[in-house]
Motif scaffolding. Structure first.
Motif, PDB file in Angstrom:
ATOM      1  N   PHE A 108       5.945  10.041   2.639  1.00 53.65           N
ATOM      2  CA  PHE A 108       4.971   9.386   3.513  1.00 53.65           C
ATOM      3  C   PHE A 108       4.693   7.957   3.028  1.00 53.65           C
ATOM      4  CE2 PHE A 108       0.419   8.411   4.323  1.00 53.65           C
ATOM      5  CZ  PHE A 108       0.491   8.296   5.710  1.00 53.65           C
ATOM      6  N   GLY A 109       4.534   7.799   1.729  1.00 52.05           N
ATOM      7  CA  GLY A 109       4.320   6.464   1.180  1.00 52.05           C
ATOM      8  C   GLY A 109       5.489   5.542   1.456  1.00 52.05           C
ATOM      9  N   PHE A 110       6.702   6.051   1.302  1.00 51.27           N
ATOM     10  CA  PHE A 110       7.876   5.223   1.572  1.00 51.27           C
ATOM     11  C   PHE A 110       8.018   4.927   3.067  1.00 51.27           C
ATOM     12  CE2 PHE A 110       9.591   6.980  -2.576  1.00 51.27           C
ATOM     13  CZ  PHE A 110       9.421   5.783  -3.264  1.00 51.27           C
ATOM     14  N   ALA A 111       7.537   5.828   3.917  1.00 49.58           N
ATOM     15  CA  ALA A 111       7.530   5.547   5.356  1.00 49.58           C
ATOM     16  C   ALA A 111       6.604   4.376   5.669  1.00 49.58           C
ATOM     17  CB  ALA A 111       7.106   6.794   6.139  1.00 49.58           C
ATOM     18  N   LEU A 112       5.426   4.350   5.040  1.00 48.95           N
ATOM     19  CA  LEU A 112       4.522   3.204   5.229  1.00 48.95           C
ATOM     20  C   LEU A 112       5.171   1.922   4.705  1.00 48.95           C
ATOM     21  CD1 LEU A 112       1.014   4.643   4.227  1.00 48.95           C
ATOM     22  CD2 LEU A 112       1.954   4.285   6.520  1.00 48.95           C
ATOM     23  N   ALA A 113       5.880   2.036   3.583  1.00 49.73           N
ATOM     24  CA  ALA A 113       6.583   0.863   3.055  1.00 49.73           C
ATOM     25  C   ALA A 113       7.636   0.378   4.046  1.00 49.73           C
ATOM     26  CB  ALA A 113       7.229   1.199   1.712  1.00 49.73           C
ATOM     27  N   GLY A 114       8.326   1.317   4.706  1.00 52.96           N
ATOM     28  CA  GLY A 114       9.313   0.942   5.710  1.00 52.96           C
ATOM     29  C   GLY A 114       8.687   0.214   6.886  1.00 52.96           C
ATOM     30  N   PHE A 116       0.838  -1.204   0.000  1.00 53.79           N
ATOM     31  CA  PHE A 116       0.000   0.000   0.000  1.00 53.79           C
ATOM     32  C   PHE A 116       0.874   1.255   0.000  1.00 53.79           C
ATOM     33  CE2 PHE A 116      -2.314   3.247   2.542  1.00 53.79           C
ATOM     34  CZ  PHE A 116      -3.333   3.512   1.634  1.00 53.79           C
ATOM     35  N   GLY A 117       1.929   1.268   0.840  1.00 57.26           N
ATOM     36  CA  GLY A 117       2.800   2.433   0.912  1.00 57.26           C
ATOM     37  C   GLY A 117       3.527   2.706  -0.393  1.00 57.26           C
ATOM     38  N   ILE A 118       4.032   1.658  -1.031  1.00 59.39           N
ATOM     39  CA  ILE A 118       4.707   1.835  -2.322  1.00 59.39           C
ATOM     40  C   ILE A 118       3.731   2.374  -3.361  1.00 59.39           C
ATOM     41  CG2 ILE A 118       5.893   0.632  -4.202  1.00 59.39           C
ATOM     42  CD1 ILE A 118       6.918  -1.351  -2.046  1.00 59.39           C
ATOM     43  N   SER A 119       2.503   1.878  -3.328  1.00 59.54           N
ATOM     44  CA  SER A 119       1.490   2.353  -4.277  1.00 59.54           C
ATOM     45  C   SER A 119       1.193   3.835  -4.080  1.00 59.54           C
ATOM     46  CB  SER A 119       0.206   1.533  -4.125  1.00 59.54           C
ATOM     47  OG  SER A 119       0.445   0.159  -4.380  1.00 59.54           O
ATOM     48  N   LEU A 120       1.154   4.273  -2.815  1.00 52.31           N
ATOM     49  CA  LEU A 120       0.958   5.702  -2.561  1.00 52.31           C
ATOM     50  C   LEU A 120       2.099   6.529  -3.146  1.00 52.31           C
ATOM     51  CD1 LEU A 120      -0.337   6.033   1.130  1.00 52.31           C
ATOM     52  CD2 LEU A 120      -1.624   6.335  -0.996  1.00 52.31           C
ATOM     53  N   ALA A 121       3.337   6.070  -2.931  1.00 48.27           N
ATOM     54  CA  ALA A 121       4.496   6.805  -3.441  1.00 48.27           C
ATOM     55  C   ALA A 121       4.485   6.869  -4.965  1.00 48.27           C
ATOM     56  CB  ALA A 121       5.780   6.147  -2.941  1.00 48.27           C
ATOM     57  N   LEU A 122       3.966   5.808  -5.595  1.00 46.49           N
ATOM     58  CA  LEU A 122       3.914   5.756  -7.063  1.00 46.49           C
ATOM     59  C   LEU A 122       3.182   6.945  -7.658  1.00 46.49           C
ATOM     60  CD1 LEU A 122       3.102   2.045  -8.043  1.00 46.49           C
ATOM     61  CD2 LEU A 122       5.006   3.426  -8.840  1.00 46.49           C
TER      62      LEU A 122
END
Length: 380
Positions: free
Chosen positions: A300-306, A284-290
């Motif tokens: 923020f998206g990469f933080a969720l990915a982390g 989900f986080g990577i998709s947000l960053a996309l």
């Protein structure tokens, strides 16, 4: 007769293994933070960069005989020292190599050193976890995240100050030499494993195959994000060289938080459920960053990915460590095979479909990790 280290305060011995995880994290992040500058200095296109980064995976996978021999012949404590010295010597050299094929060779060398160091410190961590009688591996891997977070911030600061990568890396190596030496001095001597020393290659078998598969996929996801977040922000969202590493800092900081909480979550919900849910969060986080419209939203998206990818390695290495040093090394071999596969996959995806296409691949990989976790019987 083997000499024992001089007695040291208990708190210093407890700090030794976390210091080694922190050291590895700083080195990883220092390289990742300055990768755009190294890439630009050699004018590497995405496919060539992917090939160069492939060298790290080649070195990691083919170094199994070396890491097995070091741990088996000397014990994990001395193996960590020797591999750590190699890391600190090779890192500055990477920034001085003038041609892409020379950098590829340098990546093979640092991949071999980092995988040998990683196997050694995880063996030390598995032994410490068994002595403690409770889950501590996620906390140890949290110290790796402390290192990556600090290394990313230092990389941003070095770029803002105009410090060239080679000078930045020299300073990092000089500073990290002290904790490496201190950790070696205070850790108790461990026993070599004669059987492990005789192994030339190992692959997981039986129930270990699922742990190996998770390590393989987790390495593709975490390793590729480590190398490509700064490049994504730099090239896709036009961040400056000083700002681009902050996206990786957000990723690493979130991983730190997740791993600080990871042991408690694992005890409460079980490793299998934790890895599955966390991997879906990563996707989900990577998709947000996309589809992020700006740098802050992407961070923020990469933080969720982390937060999401943080659970995979501590849970997998803890489960493998319970099966012995040979099992841990075998699972780590597949993990480093993921490091081998990740860079060229990302490089060719980015070359053919752009940075968004490459990141989309990592989101899919995270979903596959979530599905595979359900079949890992040893993951508990």
């Amino acid at each position: 007769m083997r000499s024992e280290p001089t007695a040291h305060p208990a708190w210093l011995e407890r700090a030794a293994i976390p210091a080694l995880f922190l050291l590895l994290g700083v080195i990883y992040a220092s390289w990742a933070a300055r990768l755009p500058a190294v890439r630009d200095a050699l004018s590497l296109d995405p496919a060539t960069l992917g090939t160069v980064l492939l060298g790290g995976g080649i070195g990691a996978v083919t170094s199994f005989p070396l890491s097995a021999w070091l741990v088996g012949h000397f014990g994990a404590r001395r193996a960590a020292l020797y591999a750590g010295i190699g890391l600190l010597l090779i890192l500055p050299v990477l920034a001085l190599l003038p041609l892409w094929w020379a950098l590829l060779a340098g990546m093979v060398a640092i991949g071999a050193a980092s995988s040998s160091f990683d196997v050694a410190i995880n063996a030390l961590g598995a032994e410490a976890e068994q002595r403690a009688g409770r889950s501590i591996m996620s906390l140890l891997h949290a110290w790796f995240c402390v290192g990556t977070f600090a290394g990313a911030l230092l990389g941003s600061a070095a770029a803002a100050l105009g410090l060239p990568p080679w000078a930045h890396f020299v300073l990092i190596s000089v500073v990290l030499a002290l904790p490496l030496a201190l950790a070696y001095r205070v850790l108790p001597c461990d026993q070599p494993d004669a059987e492990l020393a005789k192994k030339h290659f190992a692959m997981p078998h039986g129930a270990l195959v699922w742990l190996g598969a998770l390590a393989f996929l987790g390495a593709i996801s975490e390793g590729s994000l480590t190398n490509w977040i700064a490049l994504f922000l730099r090239d896709h969202l036009h961040a400056s060289e000083a700002v681009a590493p902050l996206g990786y800092a957000a990723f690493a900081g979130a991983m730190l938080v997740a791993r600080l909480l990871g042991d408690g979550l694992k005890e409460r919900h079980g490793a299998r459920r934790l890895v599955a849910f966390s991997s879906l969060l990563a996707a989900f986080g990577i998709s947000l960053a996309l589809f992020a419209p700006n740098i802050a939203f992407a961070a923020f998206g990469f933080a969720l990915a982390g937060l999401g990818v943080a659970a995979v390695f501590p849970c997998v290495f803890s489960a493998a460590g319970r099966e012995g040093a040979a099992a841990l090394a075998a699972v780590a071999t597949l993990g480093y095979s993921g490091s081998l596969a990740g860079p060229p996959l990302m490089g060719f995806m980015v070359h053919g479909f752009g940075l968004q296409g490459g990141m989309a691949l990592l989101a899919v990989v995270s979903v596959v990790v979530a599905v595979a976790a359900g079949s890992a019987r040893l993951l508990r």
